[in-house]
Design a protein around this motif. Structure first.
Motif, short mmCIF file in Angstrom:
data_model
loop_
_atom_site.label_atom_id
_atom_site.label_comp_id
_atom_site.label_asym_id
_atom_site.label_seq_id
_atom_site.Cartn_x
_atom_site.Cartn_y
_atom_site.Cartn_z
N GLU A 1 5.39 3.76 2.12
CA GLU A 1 5.02 2.40 1.73
C GLU A 1 4.70 1.59 2.98
N CYS A 2 3.71 0.72 2.86
CA CYS A 2 3.27 -0.14 3.95
C CYS A 2 2.86 -1.47 3.35
N TYR A 3 2.86 -2.51 4.17
CA TYR A 3 2.39 -3.82 3.73
C TYR A 3 1.30 -4.29 4.67
N ALA A 4 0.18 -4.71 4.09
CA ALA A 4 -0.96 -5.15 4.87
C ALA A 4 -1.27 -6.60 4.59
N GLY A 5 -1.60 -7.31 5.67
CA GLY A 5 -2.01 -8.70 5.56
C GLY A 5 -3.40 -8.86 6.14
N ALA A 6 -3.83 -10.09 6.25
CA ALA A 6 -5.17 -10.37 6.76
C ALA A 6 -5.32 -9.97 8.23
N ALA B 1 -5.78 0.40 3.73
CA ALA B 1 -5.38 1.80 3.83
C ALA B 1 -5.47 2.31 5.27
N GLU B 2 -6.54 1.97 5.97
CA GLU B 2 -6.72 2.40 7.36
C GLU B 2 -5.65 1.81 8.26
N THR C 1 1.73 3.60 10.21
CA THR C 1 2.73 4.59 9.79
C THR C 1 2.77 5.76 10.77
N LEU C 2 1.63 6.13 11.31
CA LEU C 2 1.62 7.15 12.36
C LEU C 2 2.37 6.68 13.59
N SER C 3 2.29 5.40 13.91
CA SER C 3 3.07 4.85 15.03
C SER C 3 4.56 4.98 14.78
N VAL C 4 4.97 4.75 13.55
CA VAL C 4 6.39 4.91 13.18
C VAL C 4 6.80 6.36 13.35
N LEU C 5 5.98 7.29 12.87
CA LEU C 5 6.31 8.71 12.99
C LEU C 5 6.34 9.16 14.45
N VAL D 1 0.86 -1.18 0.00
CA VAL D 1 0.00 0.00 0.00
C VAL D 1 0.90 1.23 0.00
N GLU D 2 0.59 2.18 -0.87
CA GLU D 2 1.31 3.45 -0.91
C GLU D 2 0.34 4.55 -0.51
N GLY D 3 0.81 5.49 0.30
CA GLY D 3 -0.07 6.58 0.71
C GLY D 3 0.66 7.91 0.69
N SER D 4 -0.10 8.99 0.63
CA SER D 4 0.45 10.34 0.62
C SER D 4 1.02 10.69 1.99
N PHE D 5 2.31 10.96 2.03
CA PHE D 5 2.99 11.27 3.29
C PHE D 5 2.51 12.61 3.85
N GLU D 6 2.45 13.62 3.00
CA GLU D 6 2.06 14.96 3.46
C GLU D 6 0.63 14.95 4.01
#
Length: 146
Positions: free
Chosen positions: A126-131, A81-82, A88-92, A26-31
């Motif tokens: 970039e993120c990777y999502a599984g079940a 996406a959610e 990704t917010l946890s990483v930030l 999954v790719e998302g807008s960083f800004e």
């Protein structure tokens, strides 16, 4: 005998395909993520600024070392996406907390670093999502900027 071997083989083949873990990129807008209401809820307070590799930054006064943050989150009952936004917010947040403890006010040259593979983009993470799990890893450099 032939029939039971065929059935056994079929069962094994089906079980092996369902046992493989899903890993959707999954790719998302960083800004958009950094400036979202969810970012504020996650504790991203604006005291540390984040810049992806390739983004223009204010003048760098000093660099304070490189770091990696790798987080996972429960993806059950969430869209890919959610789940990816949340992890990704946890990483930030981890980068923000570490930057503050080092006296840095920015994390620069950030790249996605999932399974130690760099993904560079001046706009997207970039993120990777599984079940059942989603994961994001990022690498960046702590800095003091003007």
């Amino acid at each position: 005998m032939k029939h039971s071997l065929f059935v056994a083989g079929l069962v094994i083949a089906l079980a092996s395909t369902t046992a493989q873990a899903r890993e959707t990129r999954v790719e998302g807008s960083f800004e958009e993520l950094v400036n979202s209401p969810e970012a504020k809820k996650a504790g991203i307070d604006g005291s540390v600024r984040f810049y992806l590799a390739g983004q223009k930054t204010p003048a760098v006064q000093s660099r304070m070392g490189e770091d990696v943050s790798n987080k996972k989150t429960n993806a059950a009952n969430k869209s890919d996406a959610e789940a990816c936004r949340w992890v990704t917010l946890s990483v930030l947040k981890a980068f923000q907390d570490s930057a503050k403890s080092r006296g840095a006010n920015a994390v620069i040259d950030m790249v996605s670093y999932y399974k130690k593979n760099e993904f560079k983009s001046a706009q997207n993470y970039e993120c990777y999502a599984g079940a059942i799990m989603a994961g994001t890893a990022m690498k960046g450099t702590y800095a003091k900027i003007k």
